[in-house]
Write a protein that holds these residues in place. Structure first.
Motif, PDB file in Angstrom:
ATOM      1  N   ALA A 593       0.929  -1.278  -0.031  1.00 45.11           N
ATOM      2  CA  ALA A 593      -0.099  -0.153   0.070  1.00 45.11           C
ATOM      3  C   ALA A 593       0.748   1.265  -0.060  1.00 45.11           C
ATOM      4  O   ALA A 593       0.665   2.304  -0.640  1.00 45.11           O
ATOM      5  N   PHE A 594       1.794   1.286   0.706  1.00 44.61           N
ATOM      6  CA  PHE A 594       2.782   2.280   0.901  1.00 44.61           C
ATOM      7  C   PHE A 594       3.523   2.711  -0.719  1.00 44.61           C
ATOM      8  O   PHE A 594       3.596   3.806  -0.891  1.00 44.61           O
ATOM      9  N   HIS A 595       4.013   1.452  -1.113  1.00 47.50           N
ATOM     10  CA  HIS A 595       4.763   1.675  -2.100  1.00 47.50           C
ATOM     11  C   HIS A 595       3.687   2.165  -3.595  1.00 47.50           C
ATOM     12  O   HIS A 595       4.247   2.862  -4.401  1.00 47.50           O
ATOM     13  N   ALA A 596       2.298   1.562  -3.582  1.00 50.07           N
ATOM     14  CA  ALA A 596       1.302   2.149  -4.445  1.00 50.07           C
ATOM     15  C   ALA A 596       1.379   3.565  -4.218  1.00 50.07           C
ATOM     16  O   ALA A 596       1.183   4.438  -5.329  1.00 50.07           O
ATOM     17  N   LEU A 597       1.094   4.091  -3.062  1.00 50.35           N
ATOM     18  CA  LEU A 597       0.878   5.557  -2.840  1.00 50.35           C
ATOM     19  C   LEU A 597       2.212   6.409  -3.225  1.00 50.35           C
ATOM     20  O   LEU A 597       2.006   7.353  -3.811  1.00 50.35           O
ATOM     21  N   ASP A 598       3.387   5.571  -3.153  1.00 50.05           N
ATOM     22  CA  ASP A 598       4.697   6.341  -3.752  1.00 50.05           C
ATOM     23  C   ASP A 598       4.576   6.605  -5.078  1.00 50.05           C
ATOM     24  O   ASP A 598       4.911   7.561  -5.632  1.00 50.05           O
ATOM     25  N   ARG A 599       4.292   5.525  -5.772  1.00 49.39           N
ATOM     26  CA  ARG A 599       4.073   5.677  -7.127  1.00 49.39           C
ATOM     27  C   ARG A 599       3.047   6.598  -7.676  1.00 49.39           C
ATOM     28  O   ARG A 599       3.197   7.196  -8.722  1.00 49.39           O
ATOM     29  N   PHE A 600       2.138   6.436  -6.978  1.00 51.57           N
ATOM     30  CA  PHE A 600       1.015   7.453  -7.384  1.00 51.57           C
ATOM     31  C   PHE A 600       1.290   8.834  -7.181  1.00 51.57           C
ATOM     32  O   PHE A 600       1.058   9.580  -8.069  1.00 51.57           O
ATOM     33  N   LEU A 601       2.041   9.475  -6.133  1.00 52.40           N
ATOM     34  CA  LEU A 601       2.656  10.354  -5.793  1.00 52.40           C
ATOM     35  C   LEU A 601       3.581  10.973  -6.850  1.00 52.40           C
ATOM     36  O   LEU A 601       3.886  12.124  -7.276  1.00 52.40           O
ATOM     37  N   GLN A 602       4.428   9.943  -7.375  1.00 47.98           N
ATOM     38  CA  GLN A 602       5.458  10.428  -8.374  1.00 47.98           C
ATOM     39  C   GLN A 602       4.925  10.471  -9.640  1.00 47.98           C
ATOM     40  O   GLN A 602       5.241  11.567 -10.201  1.00 47.98           O
ATOM     41  N   GLN A 603       3.789   9.641  -9.868  1.00 50.35           N
ATOM     42  CA  GLN A 603       3.222   9.937 -11.164  1.00 50.35           C
ATOM     43  C   GLN A 603       2.340  11.161 -11.328  1.00 50.35           C
ATOM     44  O   GLN A 603       2.582  12.073 -12.196  1.00 50.35           O
ATOM     45  N   THR A 604       1.709  11.774 -10.325  1.00 51.50           N
ATOM     46  CA  THR A 604       1.082  13.014 -10.352  1.00 51.50           C
ATOM     47  C   THR A 604       2.170  14.275 -10.208  1.00 51.50           C
ATOM     48  O   THR A 604       1.907  15.143 -10.878  1.00 51.50           O
ATOM     49  N   ALA A 605       3.243  14.010  -9.626  1.00 53.15           N
ATOM     50  CA  ALA A 605       4.272  15.048  -9.530  1.00 53.15           C
ATOM     51  C   ALA A 605       4.861  15.249 -11.027  1.00 53.15           C
ATOM     52  O   ALA A 605       5.238  16.261 -11.400  1.00 53.15           O
ATOM     53  N   LEU A 606       5.108  14.049 -11.718  1.00 51.89           N
ATOM     54  CA  LEU A 606       5.701  14.103 -13.077  1.00 51.89           C
ATOM     55  C   LEU A 606       4.756  14.729 -14.106  1.00 51.89           C
ATOM     56  O   LEU A 606       5.361  15.643 -14.973  1.00 51.89           O
ATOM     57  N   LEU A 607       3.483  14.345 -13.743  1.00 48.72           N
ATOM     58  CA  LEU A 607       2.455  15.113 -14.639  1.00 48.72           C
ATOM     59  C   LEU A 607       2.565  16.704 -14.493  1.00 48.72           C
ATOM     60  O   LEU A 607       2.500  17.422 -15.168  1.00 48.72           O
ATOM     61  N   SER A 608       2.401  17.047 -13.161  1.00 48.07           N
ATOM     62  CA  SER A 608       2.312  18.582 -12.812  1.00 48.07           C
ATOM     63  C   SER A 608       3.746  19.121 -13.286  1.00 48.07           C
ATOM     64  O   SER A 608       3.545  20.301 -13.860  1.00 48.07           O
ATOM     65  N   ASP A 609       4.783  18.404 -13.156  1.00 49.33           N
ATOM     66  CA  ASP A 609       6.085  19.314 -13.757  1.00 49.33           C
ATOM     67  C   ASP A 609       6.116  19.393 -15.232  1.00 49.33           C
ATOM     68  O   ASP A 609       6.467  20.165 -15.980  1.00 49.33           O
ATOM     69  N   ALA A 610       5.661  18.091 -15.976  1.00 55.97           N
ATOM     70  CA  ALA A 610       5.513  18.386 -17.389  1.00 55.97           C
ATOM     71  C   ALA A 610       4.661  19.486 -17.823  1.00 55.97           C
ATOM     72  O   ALA A 610       4.659  20.060 -18.873  1.00 55.97           O
ATOM     73  N   ASP A 611       3.582  19.794 -16.962  1.00 56.35           N
ATOM     74  CA  ASP A 611       2.449  20.729 -17.513  1.00 56.35           C
ATOM     75  C   ASP A 611       3.211  21.845 -17.474  1.00 56.35           C
ATOM     76  O   ASP A 611       2.807  22.829 -18.176  1.00 56.35           O
ATOM     77  N   SER A 612       4.242  22.200 -16.710  1.00 56.80           N
ATOM     78  CA  SER A 612       4.960  23.608 -16.781  1.00 56.80           C
ATOM     79  C   SER A 612       5.714  23.897 -17.744  1.00 56.80           C
ATOM     80  O   SER A 612       6.511  24.922 -17.920  1.00 56.80           O
TER      81      SER A 612
END
Length: 824
Positions: A593-612
């Motif tokens: 569960a912890f690692h799934a959350l880790d991957r989810f947060l990483q994915q959203t962070a990368l999307l937000s970074d690419a947006d900029s």
């Protein structure tokens, strides 16, 4: 011809006949119905210049009113170009800025000084909040923004405090009316006005002081108004007082505004009294330009009756229609004409163009919102390859929450985009709040995330308390999680200690959900988190912290949009979970569960970074709501999410406001110059798990002659297909959900779909076996659904089956796509 006549004649060159007629209007009331793209700004600017060049009046004797400062600046600039000289002295202003200018001179007559303060929306909300707190109102239920909007509506309708109190029908309305009274009293005490007061107080001034009204009447020999369909009752009354022969008069109560619906009718009719005796007649030189088909701001108190009933107010008014469109091709205009023709409250018009027929409008039915987003992006890439700049393409939608899938697909395709009138999905405040909770649960040392969420929703933990906790964490080398376990040690006061303690209990519950319950030694976690999905954790955060419930209690329409965005975040997490856990560790359940959350947060962070990141000089695809698109135009437009309940919005369906929704669709269609595509999804994750959708009723109102040959089937929810000539089709049953018919050849049996060039969703499928079945279900029959489990069929509505599921209640599903399994 003398020089003056020659100069004036120059202004008529290049105008079509109705435009010239409007520019040369001899005087008196004039209504110009300016269809989309028909050159209304050109008519306004040439009219102002013509009045000056023909010697009818000077620049300083004209008042031209617009709705935005940008439009006012453009009008002034274009008039200057036409005249070839400075426009100094010309009053070109928004309603509010014109009234502010008047009040700076006349304020003392209303008990203000000339140095009165104008409160912006933030100032107003802060003052409303103080008034609510002073009245003992719960600001979580009576949010300052929602109450401020209600007060604004009262003011725009010229209702006094007393009238608002008389009209209050329940506890909420009475609380708003009491807040209105306290708020208005505080404004006067502070020698301040808000934006709405600028209109209301000017109306009050003109009604109380006939000599002041007469002075401005004489000063402005001609009054011109842009976007007249968007005027509210206060703005209408302002124009009425400036221009009409016998303006009605009533002195409003001091400090309360004039207090009635300026158009008359409804609950405020009795507020208008007899005309003033002996008053000189108005000049009646009022020219208003607008389009009732683009009246889409009812939620801002705009009253379409102002333009529909213009001749009732001015019986001698002349009406000129501008119907030649200079923006779009004829197929696009035919779609717009056909759609708006279904409105009953309108001034009929028929837009036409000399630009040719152009491409046919395309309607596409997609399997789900992801397929819709991918198709839009593929079309953006195709058009870009054909030479259409990215900056000339726009994706329009009914609500901001629909942007999420489009943003994700654009980002994955490395196409730059901008969101107009809003914030990119992962940058929206409520989305960042939810993600910050997850970030802090994942990393208790994250002080930025902690500072963001500790008082969201509001818990009575102020900035001072947050600062002390952060300082204590830094000085002692502990995490904020450890600080909230003993807030008194950080020097917090008793009330703050109690509030932080309640917050700590919420976080403990969430951490137990994520990591499992601690063992007897208090050091580990059980495997209770092994089945935890990220989507479940997102929902738990919103539930446990009270974030969702606060928004659900709110009467603020903006909070409805925030809930939609949070539902989209939950849907995004559902999609993440459904993609599987490839790459996850093989440890304990809590680690998973912890690692799934880790991957989810990483994915959203990368999307937000690419947006900029920008893509360079070729421009950006524009994303925006239909309301924000008004007044803009693009070579290519994509209207997405055309499903009943989304567009038209369920709120409009329930309240019977379909005509304004249809006008909104008309605005969207007429933004397109050359290419227009309209899409809907058979399944969409809009308000929770993906649900079956039905196509918007607006699609069935589009004329088939304007569409490409695969569109009619997509409009009805049937598979898209081609391969026959348009003129030989039988469209009689297409799009009629509830009729139980399918497309067929005239006079022949149903089509053999396997013999036709079928499309997969909206693209090609290979055979009849790929087409979804269309079973008929019987009421009372027990069925099982892959998502909603077991339930009972309630009824069939054409190709829609209504099922009451045991766990989730009633759902409407397209029978051919529901994949229901019969039980027993």
């Amino acid at each position: 011809m003398n020089s003056v006549d020659a100069y004036a004649a120059e202004l008529l060159e290049g105008l079509n006949e109705p435009q010239r007629h409007a520019v040369q209007h001899p005087g008196g009331p004039l209504l110009v119905i300016a269809g989309a793209g028909s050159g209304k700004t050109r008519v306004l600017t040439h009219r102002v210049a013509y009045l000056v060049r023909s010697g009818q009046c000077g620049l300083g004797e004209i008042l031209a009113v617009t709705f935005t400062n940008k439009a006012a600046a453009e009008l002034r600039h274009r008039v200057g170009d036409l005249l070839g000289r400075s426009t100094r002295g010309l009053w070109v202003a928004t309603f509010h800025s014109a009234c502010a200018r008047i009040l700076r001179v006349e304020a003392e007559k209303l008990g203000y000084t000339r140095q009165f303060t104008i409160y912006d929306s933030d100032d107003s909300k802060r003052l409303v909040k103080r008034c609510l707190e002073a009245e003992g109102a719960d600001t979580k239920r009576f949010t300052p923004n929602a109450v401020r909007n209600q007060i604004s509506d009262h003011k725009n309708r010229l209702r006094s405090v007393e009238q608002a109190q008389d009209l209050a029908a329940g506890h909420y309305d009475r609380t708003v009316a009491d807040a209105y009274a306290a708020y208005q009293k505080q404004l006067v005490a502070n020698n301040a006005m808000d934006f709405d007061d600028l209109m209301g107080r000017t109306v009050d001034l003109f009604e109380r002081y006939p000599d002041v009204r007469e002075r401005y009447r004489r000063a402005f020999k001609h009054v011109l108004v842009d976007e007249y369909q968007d005027t509210n009752p206060a703005q209408y009354r302002f124009l009425q007082l400036l221009c009409m022969d016998d303006p009605m008069h009533q002195a409003g109560p001091s400090g309360g505004g004039t207090g009635r619906d300026a158009k008359g009718g409804g609950e405020d009719t009795n507020a208008l009294t007899a005309p003033l005796a002996g008053e000189e007649p108005g000049h009646r030189n009022l020219m208003v330009v607008g389009d009732d088909a683009q009246s889409i701001y009812g939620f801002r108190s705009a009253d379409i009756r102002n333009i529909l009933d213009f001749e009732d107010d001015f019986p001698d008014a002349e009406v000129i229609k501008l119907e030649q469109n200079y923006r779009s091709t004829q197929h696009i205009l035919d779609a717009a004409n056909g759609l708006i023709g279904h409105n009953s409250n309108q001034r009929p018009k028929h837009l036409f163009t000399e630009e040719g027929e152009g491409d046919e409008v395309r309607v596409r039915a997609m399997q789900d919102d992801h397929a819709e987003a991918r198709w839009v992006v593929s079309e953006v890439e195709r058009l870009a390859g054909e030479g259409v700049p990215l900056g000339e393409m726009a994706v329009l939608y009914r609500t901001n929450a629909l942007s999420r899938a489009i943003e994700t697909s654009l980002t994955q395709a490395e196409l730059d985009y901008q969101v107009i009138g809003g914030v990119r999905f992962f940058d929206r405040a409520e989305v960042k709040d939810a993600l910050s909770y997850l970030q802090w649960l994942h990393n208790p040392a994250n002080t930025v995330a902690f500072a963001r969420v500790v008082n969201r929703p509001r818990r009575g933990i102020g900035d001072t308390s947050v600062g002390r906790m952060l300082n204590h964490a830094a000085s002692t080398g502990v995490t904020p999680l450890e600080v909230i376990a003993d807030p008194a040690a950080a020097g917090l006061k008793t009330a703050a200690v109690k509030a932080v303690g309640a917050f700590a209990e919420q976080i403990a519950e969430l951490r137990e959900t994520l990591f499992g319950a601690p063992d007897e030694a208090g050091v580990g976690g059980t495997a209770s988190g092994s089945d935890l999905r990220v989507a479940d954790l997102v929902e738990d955060v919103l539930r446990v912290t009270g974030y969702r419930s606060e928004l659900e209690r709110s009467e603020d329409p903006q909070d409805e949009g925030r809930l939609e965005n949070l539902d989209q975040l939950h849907a995004y997490a559902e999609e993440f979970d459904a993609e599987g856990t490839a790459g996850a560790g093989e440890g304990t359940g809590s680690e998973d569960a912890f690692h799934a959350l880790d991957r989810f947060l990483q994915q959203t962070a990368l999307l937000s970074d690419a947006d900029s990141k920008a893509n360079g000089p070729e421009g950006q695809v524009t994303l925006m709501t239909l309301h924000n698109a008004k007044g803009l135009e693009y070579d290519a437009v994509f209207l997405v999410g055309l499903e009943d309940g989304i567009f038209p919005h369920s709120r409009a369906i329930d309240s019977g406001e379909l005509e304004e929704e249809r006008r909104l669709a008309y605005v969207g269609i007429t933004r397109a110059r050359r290419h227009l595509a309209i899409t809907w999804a058979r399944r969409r994750a809009m308000y929770g798990p993906p649900q079956s959708q039905v196509p918007s009723r607006f699609l069935r109102e589009l004329p088939h002659e304007a569409l490409d040959e695969t569109s009619p089937e997509a409009m009805s929810g049937q598979p898209s297909f081609g391969g026959s000539e348009r003129g030989r089709r039988d469209f009689s049953q297409i799009g009629r959900i509830g009729r139980g018919s399918s497309p067929s050849r005239p006079g022949g049996p149903p089509r053999d779909l396997s013999s036709l060039g079928l499309k997969r969703g909206s693209d090609l499928v290979s055979s009849k076996a790929d087409a979804p079945p269309a079973p008929t279900w019987q009421p009372g029959q027990r069925v099982r659904h892959v998502k909603f489990d077991t339930g009972e069929v309630v009824r069939m509505d054409g190709d829609v089956v209504v099922v009451h599921f045991d766990d989730v209640g009633e759902k409407r599903l397209i029978a051919g796509f529901a994949r229901l399994e019969a039980l027993g």
